[in-house]
Design an enzyme around this catalytic site. Structure first.
Site, PDB file in Angstrom:
ATOM      1  N   THR A 111       0.980 -12.775   3.739  1.00 22.84           N
ATOM      2  CA  THR A 111       0.228 -11.548   3.993  1.00 22.84           C
ATOM      3  C   THR A 111       1.114 -10.357   3.662  1.00 22.84           C
ATOM      4  OG1 THR A 111      -1.169 -12.504   5.718  1.00 22.84           O
ATOM      5  CG2 THR A 111      -0.900 -10.122   5.755  1.00 22.84           C
ATOM      6  N   PHE A 151       1.756  -6.408   4.181  1.00 24.22           N
ATOM      7  CA  PHE A 151       1.502  -5.299   5.093  1.00 24.22           C
ATOM      8  C   PHE A 151       1.953  -3.998   4.439  1.00 24.22           C
ATOM      9  CE2 PHE A 151       1.930  -9.027   7.705  1.00 24.22           C
ATOM     10  CZ  PHE A 151       1.040  -8.846   8.761  1.00 24.22           C
TER      11      PHE A 151
END
Length: 379
Positions: A274, A276
């Site tokens: 992921t 960010f």
């Protein structure tokens, strides 16, 4: 005939015990300062609900063992805890170096919280982390000056983009100041003793459910996937509902945080990451020579071939496009705004020239931020 106690002597004894209680409370509040400094250094939230629950459970047990009303004693200890947290927060105003205030969506143990700890732990001056129920709430707090930075998930290598983050960036008032890539390791969490065959519901953030869709479909197809605000919050709900038929997809840290058991591992592809983005109210300078990215937001003229022409002009200027994303424009059906990530600094000559080349093709163009490219996979 029993001896009648001397009232004055009893009062003196009580006052002496009161002094002992006050002295013990003073020492307890003194330790709260040490707790605050340790939390700031470790980028840990000031409130730890799991630890508070365990503490109160122990206090109730000990109160009963001493022949005291456990409910009344718990009420007193809740006041002690509130005093301690207030003392920890007050310490921030007394420090020579003000801690950085960083918001994130979710609760302690969520992936956003883990990413924030990864990025900010051991920062000189400390970090005060605050979790918010929704990404929009965190960004609103940033715009109001209540937070210095906010860390938001923006895309995942399995489930794709987080549209809410893109829409928040379009609202304005914030700029991207950094990016962070974190590996995701989902676990299926349940109450101790829970079994896969007994599950009826699996709670988690929609992105996590999407990332683990194959596992859910093939391993527990009888369990209903239920979207929740965040992974850590889903784990907390499993604990609160106390139902062995309910599980959550969350981190192993969340399992430890909420006293849950790992029912299954390896729920998604091994190379699941992921990305960010850190957002602030103002841009931050970059050291010369740092490999960087620039994120752009634009609305193209609604004419045939405009998108292709824009991409061609970037290519002719030697600008490398690493990502493009489109989102609907509210109130304008079937029209879209585009988000682009390109390599290079917005103030560099090639990118400045490219932006001037594509500006006539747009009705709106904004630089969302220039920031150091994240190290590690897919950064």
């Amino acid at each position: 005939m029993s001896t009648i106690p001397d009232l004055e002597a009893v009062r003196v004894a009580i006052e002496s015990i009161d002094e002992e209680i006050l002295d013990a409370l003073r020492r307890r509040m003194g330790l709260a300062d040490d707790v605050a400094r340790a939390k700031l250094a470790a980028a840990a939230p000031f409130r730890d609900q799991r630890r508070e629950d365990l503490l109160l459970r122990r206090i109730r047990t000990r109160a009963a063992e001493h022949g005291l009303d456990p409910h009344e004693v718990e009420r007193i200890w809740r006041l002690f805890i509130d005093m301690s947290v207030a003392r920890q927060q007050e310490l921030v105003t007394r420090l020579d170096t003000t801690p950085l205030r960083v918001g994130y969506p979710g609760v302690e143990g969520s992936y956003s919280h883990l990413a924030a700890r990864q990025r900010y732990a051991n920062r000189p001056g400390g970090v005060l982390l605050t979790g918010f129920d929704l990404p929009r709430e965190a960004v609103d707090a940033l715009r109001k000056g209540e937070q210095d930075l906010v860390l938001l998930p923006i895309e995942n290598t399995t489930a794709g983009s987080m549209n809410e983050t893109y829409d928040l960036l379009a609202d304005g008032g914030v700029v991207i100041t950094a990016e962070l890539v974190s590996q995701v390791a989902h676990r299926l969490l349940g109450l101790p003793g829970a079994k896969l065959e007994g599950l009826r519901e699996v709670l988690s953030h929609p992105q996590a459910l999407a990332q683990c869709e194959a596992f859910l479909r093939t391993t527990v197809p009888w369990a209903r996937a239920v979207p929740d605000l965040d992974t850590g919050g889903a784990a907390q709900k499993v604990r609160e509902r106390n139902d062995p038929a309910v599980a959550a997809i969350a981190s192993e840290t969340a399992a430890q945080r909420f006293g849950l058991e790992v029912l299954a591992r390896d729920l998604q592809p091994a190379s699941d990451y992921t990305r960010f983005v850190e957002v602030g109210r103002e841009a931050t300078p970059l050291a010369p020579g740092v490999p960087c990215k620039t994120s752009l937001l634009m609305v193209l003229e609604h004419k045939p071939g405009t998108l292709g022409e824009m991409l061609q002009r970037l290519t002719l200027r030697g600008v490398n496009l690493s990502k493009i994303e489109s989102r609907p424009i509210p109130g304008r059906p079937w029209q879209y705004r585009f988000y682009l990530d390109v390599e290079g600094h917005a103030a560099s000559a090639p990118l400045m020239a490219a932006l001037e080349d594509i500006r006539p093709l747009t009705s709106f163009l904004r630089v969302l931020g220039t920031y150091a490219r994240a190290e590690g996979p897919h950064g």
